[in-house]
Scaffold this active site. Structure first.
Site: not given
Ligand SMILES: Cc1cc2nc3c(=O)[nH]c(=O)nc-3n(C[C@H](O)[C@H](O)[C@H](O)COP(=O)(O)OP(=O)(O)OC[C@H]3O[C@@H](n4cnc5c(N)ncnc54)[C@H](O)[C@@H]3O)c2cc1C
Length: 399
Positions: A112, A220, A297
């Site tokens: 990551r 992995y 997410d």
């Molecule tokens: C155990 C596990 C394994 C996973 N394995 C996989 C995989 O193999 N392949 C895959 O595709 N996905 C996988 N995922 C899912 C993946 O990690 C997430 O879907 C992805 O990281 C989502 O990205 P995002 O940017 O939408 O959200 P996030 O990664 O949650 O990023 C959100 C960001 O916003 C910030 N934030 C939150 N609230 C606020 C706020 N109010 N103001 C300002 N900043 C804020 C946070 O600090 C964070 O940096 C896995 C998840 C888990 C839990």
């Protein structure tokens, strides 16, 4: 010219994870002025790997990032589900030539931190992007423009707001107001160890999931093989507070007490100070209103059992950007088209992930039926079963 599309209109992005940095980079390429606001003190990801299926690889390629990511990616030769008691393979999905021929693009795993570093680097190199850490968004209001309200009392004005702030999105609360996610249902311990810390006989080039009742364990290699990723997930026995993240050795080992010794030995290599609670939400529509949209997410949080959360976030980015390209002077229409085109596909992945965890962590008769079901499948049938997810082109309308 592409760069004129944005005409320096101002985009505010709440959240600097994979989704937020990817969409920020892509919109700046179109000539928008972008501010990415991250609540943490730094842009960082948890120390763990992430699996990227061909649909995610295609999205990264569409964003022009694949060349920079490939040197850090590992290509496993199979996805394996293995019985935690007998060590026999329940199903083995080959990822070699047949897979490449079927899907055109590979299945890869990446650290990551490496993925985030590539996205962050692209943002830092673009003068149209401003990055701000230690800044928490708490909601927004709409008028002639969009006003983003920050926890420190400031108000920022923009032409566009994107909520990329993850599972507990503040922007989603202002937009949809559907409350908190479901209570945590699974506990995860995960970490990355040097390859040298792993005894040779435990190493495998594949993505392997050991499955038993109410618990599984995935591992992995990462990078060019010098690292090894370990993920243990088990069902939470009681109601959990999302903040209850302190782990213990007992908490980790107890659900795996009857798993094979190989698993126990690998679990012993994980540190246990911190654990993660995982949960999701029911799918909802309405991730866009006017010039505000959700991605990743924040829009469609899912359990990790299709390994698709990041890939779906990246697909969102490609789709949102192509919608903006198609209707650059009507952002509300572009965002409405984006959200409508993503709803059914992401809902299907959310539901599939829930079904998949049920299929993984079964016991008794159900485990026997699962073995019979998968045992009879040919490579082609296994690949066909994934085609709805892996074959899609990111610019397509996903209905
Ligand atoms: C155990 C596990 C394994 C996973 N394995 C996989 C995989 O193999 N392949 C895959 O595709 N996905 C996988 N995922 C899912 C993946 O990690 C997430 O879907 C992805 O990281 C989502 O990205 P995002 O940017 O939408 O959200 P996030 O990664 O949650 O990023 C959100 C960001 O916003 C910030 N934030 C939150 N609230 C606020 C706020 N109010 N103001 C300002 N900043 C804020 C946070 O600090 C964070 O940096 C896995 C998840 C888990 C839990």
């Amino acid at each position: 010219m592409e760069r004129n599309i944005g005409r320096h209109r101002k985009v505010l992005i709440a959240g600097g994870g994979i989704g937020g940095l990817a969409v920020g980079g892509a919109l700046a390429e179109l000539g928008f002025r972008v501010t990415i606001l991250e609540q943490a003190d730094d842009f960082r990801e948890v120390g763990a790997g992430i699996q990227i299926a061909p649909n995610g690889i295609r999205a990264l390629a569409a964003l022009g990032l694949m060349g920079r990511i490939r040197p850090f990616a590992w290509s496993p030769t199979a996805l394996v589900m293995r019985d935690a008691f007998t060590a026999t393979d329940i199903v083995r999905i080959p990822l070699g030539d047949g897979f490449l021929k079927r899907f055109d693009d590979p299945y890869m795993v990446i650290h990551r931190a490496d993925l985030l570093a590539v996205l962050l680097d692209a943002c830092k190199k673009n003068p149209l992007i401003q990055l701000e850490t230690g800044t928490r968004a708490i909601g927004f209001s709409e008028g002639t423009d969009v006003t983003l309200h920050l926890a420190d009392g400031r108000e920022l004005h923009g032409d566009i707001l994107i909520g990329a702030d993850g599972l507990r999105s503040a922007i989603r609360q202002s937009l949809i107001n559907d409350g908190a996610p479901l209570p945590p249902r699974y506990i995860v311990y995960r970490g990355v160890i040097p390859r040298t810390a792993l005894p040779d006989e435990l190493w495998s080039p594949d993505v392997i999931m050991w499955t038993g009742p109410d618990a599984d364990f995935v591992h992995y290699p990462l990078r060019t093989g010098e690292l090894f990723n370990l993920v243990a997930t088990f069902k939470a026995g009681k109601e959990l507070n999302p903040e209850d993240i302190a782990g213990t050795r007992d908490d980790l080992m107890t659900p795996y007490a009857n798993f094979r010794p190989e698993v126990q030995r690998m679990l012993a290599l994980l540190t246990t100070e911190r654990r993660w609670m995982v949960t999701d939400r029911d799918p909802v529509s309405g991730w866009a209103r006017g010039s505000v949209a959700l991605i990743g997410d924040a829009a469609h949080p899912m359990l990790q059992y299709m390994a698709q959360g990041a890939s779906q976030a990246l697909e969102d980015v490609v789709r949102l950007v192509s919608a903006v390209r198609a209707e650059p002077d009507d952002i509300p229409s572009a965002f409405a088209a984006y959200a409508a085109s993503r709803y059914y596909r992401t809902a299907r992945v959310q539901f599939s992930a829930r079904q998949m965890i049920e299929l993984c962590q079964v016991s008794g008769l159900m485990a026997g039926l699962r073995a019979r079901y998968f045992g009879n499948r040919t490579e082609q049938q296994l690949h066909d079963g994934l085609a709805w997810l892996y074959s899609t082109r990111p610019h397509e309308t996903f209905q």
